[in-house]
Every structure is written in C-alpha cells, then in structure tokens.
Write a protein that holds these residues in place. Sequence first.
Motif, PDB file in Angstrom:
ATOM      1  N   THR A  85       6.663  -2.549   4.547  1.00 35.11           N
ATOM      2  CA  THR A  85       6.084  -2.118   3.275  1.00 35.11           C
ATOM      3  C   THR A  85       6.466  -3.077   2.151  1.00 35.11           C
ATOM      4  N   ASN A  88       4.461  -6.341   2.750  1.00 33.87           N
ATOM      5  CA  ASN A  88       3.035  -6.096   2.510  1.00 33.87           C
ATOM      6  C   ASN A  88       2.721  -5.973   1.026  1.00 33.87           C
ATOM      7  N   MET A  89       3.523  -5.169   0.318  1.00 28.70           N
ATOM      8  CA  MET A  89       3.260  -4.953  -1.094  1.00 28.70           C
ATOM      9  C   MET A  89       3.475  -6.231  -1.904  1.00 28.70           C
ATOM     10  N   VAL A  92       0.513  -8.464  -1.346  1.00 21.83           N
ATOM     11  CA  VAL A  92      -0.658  -7.897  -2.031  1.00 21.83           C
ATOM     12  C   VAL A  92      -0.606  -8.212  -3.523  1.00 21.83           C
ATOM     13  N   ASN A 152      -2.588  -7.066   4.157  1.00 17.32           N
ATOM     14  CA  ASN A 152      -3.755  -6.228   4.402  1.00 17.32           C
ATOM     15  C   ASN A 152      -4.799  -6.548   3.330  1.00 17.32           C
ATOM     16  N   ASN A 155      -6.241  -3.603   1.232  1.00 18.51           N
ATOM     17  CA  ASN A 155      -5.338  -3.173   0.161  1.00 18.51           C
ATOM     18  C   ASN A 155      -5.316  -4.179  -0.986  1.00 18.51           C
ATOM     19  N   ILE A 200      -1.679   2.459  -2.378  1.00 19.96           N
ATOM     20  CA  ILE A 200      -1.593   1.396  -1.385  1.00 19.96           C
ATOM     21  C   ILE A 200      -0.274   1.472  -0.618  1.00 19.96           C
ATOM     22  N   GLY A 201       0.797   1.823  -1.321  1.00 15.09           N
ATOM     23  CA  GLY A 201       2.089   1.960  -0.650  1.00 15.09           C
ATOM     24  C   GLY A 201       2.051   3.036   0.419  1.00 15.09           C
ATOM     25  N   THR A 204       0.191   1.832   3.444  1.00 18.74           N
ATOM     26  CA  THR A 204       1.006   0.890   4.210  1.00 18.74           C
ATOM     27  C   THR A 204       2.078   1.611   5.016  1.00 18.74           C
ATOM     28  N   GLY A 207       0.480   3.361   7.945  1.00 16.52           N
ATOM     29  CA  GLY A 207       0.068   2.394   8.958  1.00 16.52           C
ATOM     30  C   GLY A 207       1.228   1.916   9.813  1.00 16.52           C
ATOM     31  N   HIS A 208       2.343   1.574   9.190  1.00 16.93           N
ATOM     32  CA  HIS A 208       3.506   1.110   9.944  1.00 16.93           C
ATOM     33  C   HIS A 208       4.125   2.238  10.763  1.00 16.93           C
TER      34      HIS A 208
END
Length: 295
Positions: A85, A88-89, A92, A152, A155, A200-201, A204, A207-208
């Motif tokens: 996370t 990813n964030m 993004v 992603n 996102n 979005i968090g 994510t 998803g994980h």
Amino acid sequence: MHKSTISRKIFVIGNTLLLSMITLLGVIPFIHLLSISLSSNTAAMAGEVKLWPVGFNLDAYRYLGQKVEFFRSLGVSVERVALGTAINMLLVFITAFPLSKSNDQFKYRTMYAWFFAITMFFGGGLIPTYIIVKNTGLIDSIWALILPGALNVWNMVLMLNFFRGIPRELDEAATIDGAGQWRVLWRIYLPVSLPSIATIGLFTIVGHWNAWFDGILYLNSPAKYPLQTYLSTLIMAINSQMTSISIEQIKVMENLSEKTLRTAQIFMGALPIMVVYPFLQKYFVKGMTVGSVKE
C-alpha cells in the motif's frame, strides 16, 4: 426551517425502509457465512444453517488458529499490505501529480498519459510476466507480490482526475510564495485530497489482502505464503486428506468439513477490511470530487 408535510414524512419513512433493506442485503450474507463456519459438519452439509449456527462449535477456527503456519502467513499478509500500500500510493501520487498539469506546464504530458493508459488495455500475459519476475531475482520473495503491480494505472487515473479538479490558483499561489513542485504536492495537493486517498487506499488494501494466486505462482516456499494463499492451499489439502484420514483425526475433526473451513476462510479474509472501513467511511461520504475552494 421548512414545515414537515405528509408527503415529506412518507418520503422519509419510505427512504428509511429502502435503505434498511439494502443494508440487510449487504449484512445477511456475512451473517450466513459466520453461521455456517460456527455450525457442525452435518448441519452445514445438509444446508440447515440459515442465520443462526446449528450445532455450535469453533472447530473450523480452532483448526486454523492452532497452526503456526496460519499466524506466520497472517504476518506475511500484514507485511504485504503495509509495504504494498505504501509503495502503490507513493507511485500513484508522484505519477498523477505531473500528469494532472496542463500541456503548457508539462511538455509532452499527453504522450506520457497515453503511455500509461495503454497498459490498461494491453498486457504481456502471465508467462512473460513470470519470466520478468524470475530474471529480476524476485522469485520466492515478498517483492514478487508487490513490485509487479506497484503502480495501479486505474487508481492513478482516479487520482489524476481529482488533482485536476483542484483550483489552479492554489498551485500558482504556492509557487509565488517560493514553494517547489514537491512542496506543492505534499503541502497543498495531498492534504485536500483525503477523500480520494482514502478511496484509493482502501482499493489497494483490499487488492493486496485478497490476492492469492500470485503467491502460488511466484513463491516456492509455503512458509512465505500470504494468508489467502495459505488458506486456499489448506482447503485443497483437507479435501485430499479426507479419504485417508485416521480414526484419531476423525474424532478431532468430526465437526469439520470443507464447507465450514471455506466459510471460515471467507469470513476471516473479509474481517480486516470490515474493521478498517468504518475509519475511512467519513471520507467516502465526502466523495471523490470534494475540492478545497469553490470558484
């Protein structure tokens, strides 16, 4: 304060009933899953369980919880969610921010935007992805679960569109005051983007947490499996062992079945998200298009 009319009261009552029914439709499946996981093998297989456990027992949870592998895989999942996370964030943010600028602020912005967008429609496929992961030395490490999907694009597009809705005057005012682009991102854009970040968090995190197939694909050691991968392999192992189980094991697992274990797995997999959601719910109420000022 306007006067409450009869039609208004009817609307409020009808709206309350409708929303209550929708809420029940979302809650009842989880109650049903929990009831099956807490029921006896016979009742679960016979389909006798509705919204209350039949032959209450904790054998399914006891079977999962008494294993060291369960808690080890739980730790792997927590580590994956935390690292995944965060990465990813971060990606993004730093990707959406420049792409949210106009063409006069960021030259070739459109070209870069299409470069990312095309990956949403075309992919290399499973085998090329596996070859890349293997040749980069990520096989059998937690990074094999994180880095292949580190950015992603969907996102990123959501965040990009939110950034573009932030008044340009904020950016210009910060620049006049001497702020660089990094400071504008961290001090201006992100603080006013909490609804989008929360949404979005959560995407994510879910998803994980729910991912299981990549663990089987990229990890050779079962000791490194995340929780969902471990639980899926556990169910398959129990199915194959039921035909050769000993009398002693039958006595221990007489109230245990593939169905009760599967429902216990689903409920435990959803539980962390159900715990996290209430803390993020207030941002969903605000929505994805809330800005800092209105013109």
